[in-house]
Design a protein around this motif. Structure first.
Motif, PDB file in Angstrom:
ATOM      1  N   CYS A 181       7.676   1.048  -6.751  1.00 28.24           N
ATOM      2  CA  CYS A 181       6.686   1.788  -7.558  1.00 28.24           C
ATOM      3  C   CYS A 181       7.270   3.054  -8.176  1.00 28.24           C
ATOM      4  CB  CYS A 181       5.462   2.138  -6.712  1.00 28.24           C
ATOM      5  SG  CYS A 181       5.762   3.441  -5.500  1.00 28.24           S
ATOM      6  N   CYS A 225       7.951   3.489   1.670  1.00 29.03           N
ATOM      7  CA  CYS A 225       7.326   4.279   0.613  1.00 29.03           C
ATOM      8  C   CYS A 225       5.908   4.683   1.041  1.00 29.03           C
ATOM      9  CB  CYS A 225       7.281   3.459  -0.669  1.00 29.03           C
ATOM     10  SG  CYS A 225       6.373   4.283  -1.988  1.00 29.03           S
ATOM     11  N   CYS A 232       3.226   2.995  -1.719  1.00 30.89           N
ATOM     12  CA  CYS A 232       2.939   1.550  -1.796  1.00 30.89           C
ATOM     13  C   CYS A 232       3.325   0.797  -0.525  1.00 30.89           C
ATOM     14  CB  CYS A 232       3.643   0.935  -3.011  1.00 30.89           C
ATOM     15  SG  CYS A 232       5.427   0.754  -2.804  1.00 30.89           S
TER      16      CYS A 232
HETATM   17 ZN   LIG Z   1       6.576   2.644  -3.537  1.00 31.57          ZN
END
Ligand SMILES: [Zn+2]
Length: 246
Positions: free
Chosen positions: A74, A183, A186
């Motif tokens: 992302c 992350c 996400c």
């Molecule tokens: Zn991410």
């Protein structure tokens, strides 16, 4: 190996102005190796080189590492933090030597050494007649036999080359430093490669520029020479700088 003096850091920084990060770091390793007549840093395996860079980093800037990386899914910018111990998979050797290894498959015998910085420099400067991984692998193979007959690396079957690659990865695990990341945006999980060469040089570059600024301030205030200022301990330098600000 030892910590470089401020004067040595400055000299390496200046002498390698137009060089790549790898060449700058190799010069720093050469200056600090303590035994320049032995096996030179450019011939050390990547793992040996990076084990030494982790040690140099600890001596120069401490053990806490902070880095920024983009999530590959992302693109969120993530900051990670860890200690040098997390990345230390082997200790650096006092007298590193080029060691030869060998493997035998059903129809092949291959003698080889581990990849070194010289191979990486060839990749940087090569005319593209081989892909990078093949160039490094062919460089490292010192002798080979297929069905009992001597041959060159390019004549070996892929299974033998794959076996050499797997052996190299296992024998020089410090050469591929990775950190497991998640992350926060996400929740994507991945292993990010950590390049100690560029990371350390960027820190050295910042430190040298800061040192030059401090040297200029002290020279203007007290009329001291650069040599005299660089010979001061960091503590004394900071104390004199505080006197100027007071
Ligand atoms: Zn991410």
């Amino acid at each position: 190996m030892r910590t470089p003096t401020p004067g040595e850091l400055l000299a390496v920084w200046e002498d390698t102005t137009c060089r790549t990060y790898l060449e700058k770091i190799l010069q720093l390793l050469y200056v600090t190796s303590g035994n320049p007549t032995a096996c030179t840093p450019v011939l050390w395996s990547i793992g040996e080189r990076d084990a030494r860079l982790l040690q140099l980093r600890e001596w120069l800037f401490g053990s806490q590492l902070i880095n920024l990386v983009h999530c590959p899914q992302c693109n969120e910018l993530i900051e990670w933090e860890t200690g040098t111990d997390t990345f230390r998979l082997q200790n650096w050797q006092q007298q590193p030597e080029v060691q030869l290894h060998s493997i035998a498959t059903d129809d092949c015998v291959v003698h080889f050494r581990l990849p070194n910085s010289n191979d990486m420099l060839q990749v940087l400067y090569q005319e593209a007649y081989l892909d990078d991984a093949s160039l490094i692998l062919h460089n490292c193979i010192t002798a080979a036999w297929h069905n009992g007959e001597p041959c060159v690396a390019a004549q070996l079957p892929q299974t033998a080359l794959d076996a050499v690659n797997a052996y190299m990865e296992d024998a020089d695990r410090q050469a591929d430093i990775r950190i497991q990341l998640t992350c926060p945006a996400c929740e994507h999980q991945w292993q990010s490669h950590f390049d100690i060469v560029s990371y350390l040089w960027i820190e050295v570059d910042n430190a040298v520029k800061h040192l030059l600024q401090e040297t200029a301030v002290l020279a203007m205030a007290f009329g001291w020479t650069e040599e005299a200022i660089l010979a001061l301990s960091p503590q004394r330098r900071q104390y004199y700088l505080q006197m100027i600000k007071a």
